[in-house]
Design a protein around this motif. Structure first.
Motif, PDB file in Angstrom:
ATOM      1  N   VAL A   6       0.853  -1.185   0.000  1.00 56.10           N
ATOM      2  CA  VAL A   6       0.000   0.000   0.000  1.00 56.10           C
ATOM      3  C   VAL A   6       0.890   1.236   0.000  1.00 56.10           C
ATOM      4  O   VAL A   6       1.687   1.435   0.922  1.00 56.10           O
ATOM      5  CB  VAL A   6      -0.938   0.004   1.231  1.00 56.10           C
ATOM      6  N   THR A   7       0.762   2.042  -1.039  1.00 57.82           N
ATOM      7  CA  THR A   7       1.558   3.264  -1.168  1.00 57.82           C
ATOM      8  C   THR A   7       0.617   4.447  -1.397  1.00 57.82           C
ATOM      9  O   THR A   7      -0.432   4.298  -2.018  1.00 57.82           O
ATOM     10  CB  THR A   7       2.552   3.180  -2.338  1.00 57.82           C
ATOM     11  N   ALA A  49       6.035  -4.619  -7.556  1.00 53.72           N
ATOM     12  CA  ALA A  49       7.145  -5.511  -7.190  1.00 53.72           C
ATOM     13  C   ALA A  49       7.324  -5.604  -5.668  1.00 53.72           C
ATOM     14  O   ALA A  49       8.102  -6.437  -5.194  1.00 53.72           O
ATOM     15  CB  ALA A  49       8.444  -5.034  -7.825  1.00 53.72           C
ATOM     16  N   ARG A  50       6.645  -4.727  -4.914  1.00 55.77           N
ATOM     17  CA  ARG A  50       6.721  -4.687  -3.448  1.00 55.77           C
ATOM     18  C   ARG A  50       8.152  -4.470  -2.962  1.00 55.77           C
ATOM     19  O   ARG A  50       8.587  -5.026  -1.967  1.00 55.77           O
ATOM     20  CB  ARG A  50       6.147  -5.965  -2.841  1.00 55.77           C
ATOM     21  N   SER A  51       8.903  -3.632  -3.683  1.00 54.89           N
ATOM     22  CA  SER A  51      10.313  -3.418  -3.345  1.00 54.89           C
ATOM     23  C   SER A  51      10.591  -1.955  -3.021  1.00 54.89           C
ATOM     24  O   SER A  51       9.888  -1.058  -3.474  1.00 54.89           O
ATOM     25  CB  SER A  51      11.210  -3.881  -4.487  1.00 54.89           C
ATOM     26  N   ALA A  72       7.648  -5.379   0.875  1.00 51.21           N
ATOM     27  CA  ALA A  72       7.087  -4.203   1.536  1.00 51.21           C
ATOM     28  C   ALA A  72       5.561  -4.323   1.553  1.00 51.21           C
ATOM     29  O   ALA A  72       4.958  -4.845   0.607  1.00 51.21           O
ATOM     30  CB  ALA A  72       7.513  -2.935   0.809  1.00 51.21           C
ATOM     31  N   THR A  73       4.937  -3.841   2.632  1.00 47.37           N
ATOM     32  CA  THR A  73       3.481  -3.907   2.747  1.00 47.37           C
ATOM     33  C   THR A  73       2.822  -2.538   2.906  1.00 47.37           C
ATOM     34  O   THR A  73       1.649  -2.386   2.584  1.00 47.37           O
ATOM     35  CB  THR A  73       3.053  -4.789   3.942  1.00 47.37           C
ATOM     36  N   ARG A  74       3.556  -1.552   3.415  1.00 49.02           N
ATOM     37  CA  ARG A  74       2.963  -0.230   3.603  1.00 49.02           C
ATOM     38  C   ARG A  74       4.049   0.835   3.596  1.00 49.02           C
ATOM     39  O   ARG A  74       5.094   0.666   4.212  1.00 49.02           O
ATOM     40  CB  ARG A  74       2.207  -0.156   4.934  1.00 49.02           C
ATOM     41  N   ILE A  88       8.227   2.534   6.415  1.00 48.93           N
ATOM     42  CA  ILE A  88       8.021   1.435   5.472  1.00 48.93           C
ATOM     43  C   ILE A  88       7.914   0.142   6.274  1.00 48.93           C
ATOM     44  O   ILE A  88       8.829  -0.192   7.028  1.00 48.93           O
ATOM     45  CB  ILE A  88       9.183   1.318   4.470  1.00 48.93           C
ATOM     46  N   ASP A  89       6.798  -0.565   6.112  1.00 46.44           N
ATOM     47  CA  ASP A  89       6.589  -1.836   6.788  1.00 46.44           C
ATOM     48  C   ASP A  89       6.856  -2.985   5.825  1.00 46.44           C
ATOM     49  O   ASP A  89       6.569  -2.877   4.621  1.00 46.44           O
ATOM     50  CB  ASP A  89       5.156  -1.948   7.313  1.00 46.44           C
TER      51      ASP A  89
END
Length: 116
Positions: A6-7, A49-51, A72-74, A88-89
Motif C-alpha cells: 500500500v503506497t 514488485a513490493r520493493s 514491503a506492505t505499507r 516502510i513496513d
C-alpha cells in the motif's frame, strides 16, 4: 502469503513532505529528499514488485547507505512543523519489520527486522 504494498498516491506524498515523486526507467517511484545539512536520501519504491531501495549520500557525496528490500506492505509519510518522516513496513513470512526514516532536520534511518 502475498500481501499488497500500500503506497500513497503522488498528491498525498507531495502534501505530506512537499516533494513530487518521479519515475525511473522501470516505473518505480523515486523521491530525492535533502536534510538541512545538505545530505541526500533517494527513496525508490515499486508497488507491484513490493520493493524499496534507500540510498543515502552525505554532504560530501560519499555513499553512507544502500539498502534494497522486497516484501514491503505499507509506505507512509508524515510531516510536522520541523520534521518529515517516512515509514516502510515489511512482511516476509518468517520476519516482519519497519524502516523509519527521519528526513529533517537531520537524516537518520532506523531499521528493525524481527522473527514473527
Amino acid at each position: 502469503m502475498y500481501r499488497e504494498f500500500v503506497t500513497p498516491d503522488d498528491e498525498e506524498v507531495h502534501e505530506a513532505i512537499g516533494e513530487w515523486p518521479s519515475s525511473d526507467e522501470s516505473g518505480a517511484r523515486v523521491l530525492t529528499l535533502r536534510d538541512d545539512s545538505g545530505q541526500c536520501l533517494v527513496l525508490s519504491y515499486d508497488g507491484p514488485a513490493r520493493s524499496v531501495r534507500i540510498r543515502w549520500v552525505d554532504d560530501r557525496g560519499i555513499e553512507v547507505l544502500d539498502v534494497f528490500r522486497e516484501s514491503a506492505t505499507r509506505l507512509s509519510f508524515t510531516s510536522g512543523r520541523s520534521s518529515r518522516h517516512v515509514s516502510i513496513d515489511f512482511d516476509m513470512g518468517e520476519c516482519t519489520g519497519t524502516v523509519e526514516i527521519r528526513v529533517t532536520p537531520r537524516l537518520s534511518v532506523h531499521d528493525r527486522l524481527l522473527f514473527s
